[in-house]
Write a protein that holds these residues in place. Structure first.
Motif, mmCIF file in Angstrom:
data_model
loop_
_atom_site.group_PDB
_atom_site.id
_atom_site.type_symbol
_atom_site.label_atom_id
_atom_site.label_comp_id
_atom_site.label_asym_id
_atom_site.label_seq_id
_atom_site.Cartn_x
_atom_site.Cartn_y
_atom_site.Cartn_z
ATOM 1 N N ILE A 74 -10.935 10.372 1.363
ATOM 2 C CA ILE A 74 -11.914 11.432 1.202
ATOM 3 C C ILE A 74 -12.815 11.538 2.285
ATOM 4 O O ILE A 74 -13.147 12.531 2.987
ATOM 5 N N ALA A 75 -13.508 10.364 2.653
ATOM 6 C CA ALA A 75 -14.466 10.292 3.510
ATOM 7 C C ALA A 75 -13.938 10.743 5.062
ATOM 8 O O ALA A 75 -14.573 11.520 5.701
ATOM 9 N N GLN A 76 -12.838 10.277 5.313
ATOM 10 C CA GLN A 76 -12.240 10.765 6.554
ATOM 11 C C GLN A 76 -12.039 12.144 6.803
ATOM 12 O O GLN A 76 -12.098 12.861 7.709
ATOM 13 N N ALA A 77 -11.536 12.685 5.706
ATOM 14 C CA ALA A 77 -11.397 14.259 5.574
ATOM 15 C C ALA A 77 -12.734 14.858 5.784
ATOM 16 O O ALA A 77 -12.723 15.852 6.366
ATOM 17 N N HIS A 95 -2.375 14.225 8.257
ATOM 18 C CA HIS A 95 -3.524 13.102 8.689
ATOM 19 C C HIS A 95 -2.946 11.688 8.853
ATOM 20 O O HIS A 95 -2.473 11.139 7.724
ATOM 21 N N THR A 96 -3.082 10.671 9.839
ATOM 22 C CA THR A 96 -2.862 9.477 9.948
ATOM 23 C C THR A 96 -4.315 8.799 9.681
ATOM 24 O O THR A 96 -5.124 8.815 9.975
ATOM 25 N N LEU A 97 -4.292 7.980 8.715
ATOM 26 C CA LEU A 97 -5.517 7.116 8.629
ATOM 27 C C LEU A 97 -5.828 6.502 9.716
ATOM 28 O O LEU A 97 -5.174 5.969 10.456
ATOM 29 N N THR A 104 0.482 7.911 7.215
ATOM 30 C CA THR A 104 0.297 9.304 7.278
ATOM 31 C C THR A 104 0.633 10.166 6.031
ATOM 32 O O THR A 104 1.674 9.957 5.379
ATOM 33 N N PHE A 105 -0.133 11.098 6.022
ATOM 34 C CA PHE A 105 0.014 12.159 4.708
ATOM 35 C C PHE A 105 1.178 12.958 5.166
ATOM 36 O O PHE A 105 0.705 13.857 6.148
ATOM 37 N N ARG A 106 1.927 13.323 4.633
ATOM 38 C CA ARG A 106 3.075 14.296 4.847
ATOM 39 C C ARG A 106 2.424 15.604 4.676
ATOM 40 O O ARG A 106 1.906 15.770 3.516
#
Length: 429
Positions: A331-334, A353-355, A368-370
């Motif tokens: 969430i913080a990265q988003a 997004h890749t962490l 990574t989120f598909r």
């Protein structure tokens, strides 16, 4: 804006289920929940909040505190570095209890607490119900603990992401290993009689059939079952090569204890395991299981985080603590990537997004989120019950015997194939 009351100033962030019941007719939520729509108090301008729904009651209740501790530690670490977009983060934790209560608590978090996102959930039934709610509200949700494939397939939503693995990932990891390494082809299933169990049984049956194995028996057990003797008797009579359980929560603890006490020697395995429910089994524990994270995972980042958790909470983190810790960081990265707390912008930021290196998933490989179903791709670990003579302490119950997919292989290998998925994400608007 996001509100997230800090644990340091809010020691009782978890409230009782009855204490925060939302109004019968909650006021409509303004579109585009972002900082511009928040009340103009100086406190709210300086803070961002996320809601957390985890179980503290019922047969899944034992892992709620782990989830709360994992999320709290993430908030504390992020706030030490300035929070997100220069705002301190706060956490509002509620008991998901059951699907009906979980929806009520989600509405309270959205309408009263005005959070930017919700994370957590363990029950697949609760997660599916709250997923419908956040989609209507256009609010980001990260599922950190519910496994049903439906959440990522037939009932996927544009505003719902999953850091938790799905049943296909778990069964793909353990099932193929069992067939390849243990040569077991005659399986007996014992399944929790609710959404998660039914879906896990479906996936396990499909894998067994694809490998030309035989199902020699199957039982559905009500959640909260305390006496498994009738099922164990039927297992003995069926003479399978493997007992494959699709149980959850305290049912796992009770079954594995009673299975050992019965003198059964047939190999046992499970589609999912939570270390919080394996630890109480103690020296009676036996079998092989898939797990998304284990505190002895040998990567520098994982070891360092486990040490921080032990220092903070006095015990090792379980896999649910890992899931909620990961979700808060996502969430913080988003927020940082979107430069906003608007729900639609956060969704766009996480799709594909890749962490990042600051919290990359602790596994030593990119996660990574598909973009098309919002599942975080990550490896699973096959663990075996460790002989008590080799324990370092009471937490040392498992040893990792395999990473699936192996290093160098694609993480897609154990995920739901796009061609087999029923996910149809809604338009963003």
């Amino acid at each position: 804006m996001i509100r997230w009351p800090p644990t340091a100033t809010r020691p009782h962030a978890r409230t009782a289920a009855s204490s925060s019941r939302p109004p019968a007719s909650p006021p409509p939520r303004p579109p585009g929940r972002g900082s511009s729509s928040s009340p103009p108090s100086s406190a709210r301008r300086s803070r961002s909040a996320s809601g957390q729904l985890v179980p503290f009651t019922g047969f899944l209740g034992a892992i709620g505190e782990y989830g709360k501790q994992g999320a709290t530690l993430a908030v504390e670490e992020l706030n030490e570095k300035g929070g997100a977009l220069g705002r301190k983060l706060e956490l509002i934790t509620e008991d998901e209890a059951n699907p009906g209560v979980a929806v009520q608590k989600a509405r309270k978090l959205i309408e009263k607490d005005r959070v930017v996102a919700i994370e957590g959930l363990v029950s697949s039934a609760s997660c599916l119900a709250v997923g419908d709610e956040v989609q209507r509200a256009k609010l980001l949700m990260i599922n950190a603990g519910a496994n049903s494939d439906e959440i990522r397939s037939k009932r996927c939503h544009r505003y719902v992401f999953s850091t938790e693995g799905c049943n296909t990932m778990y069964v793909g990891a353990i099932g193929n290993w069992l067939i390849r390494e243990r040569k077991v082809s005659r399986w007996y299933f014992l399944t929790s009689d609710y959404a998660f169990g039914h879906d896990l049984l479906r996936v396990a049956r499909n894998l067994l059939q694809a490998n030309k194995g035989a199902e020699v028996g199957s039982d559905l057990a009500p959640t909260g079952t305390t006496d498994f003797s009738q099922y164990i008797t039927k297992m003995k009579a069926a003479k399978p090569d493997l007992i494959f359980h699709n149980l959850a929560g305290a049912d796992v603890t009770n079954f594995l204890k009673q299975y050992a006490e019965s003198g059964m020697t047939i190999e046992v395995a499970g589609g999912v395991i939570d270390s919080a429910y394996a630890w109480p089994v103690g020296e009676a524990l036996r079998g092989h299981f898939p797990i998304i994270w284990w505190h002895e995972l040998n990567t520098p980042a994982s070891r360092a985080w486990a040490a921080r958790y032990v220092k903070r909470w006095g015990r090792p983190p379980d896999n649910q603590a890992y899931g909620d810790y990961l979700a808060v960081h996502a969430i913080a990265q988003a927020i940082e990537k979107a430069k906003s707390t608007d729900g639609a912008k956060l969704v766009q930021a996480l799709e594909g997004h890749t962490l990042t290196a600051a919290m990359d998933g602790l596994k030593g490989r990119p996660l990574t989120f598909r973009a098309w179903d919002h599942q975080l791709l990550q490896p699973m670990y096959v663990v075996a019950a460790r002989d008590k003579a080799k324990w370092k302490d009471k937490w040392d119950i498992f040893e990792i015997i395999g990473e699936v997919p192996a290093r160098g292989a694609a993480l897609e290998d154990i995920a739901i194939p796009k061609a087999e998925s029923q996910c149809q994400l809604e338009p963003l608007a």
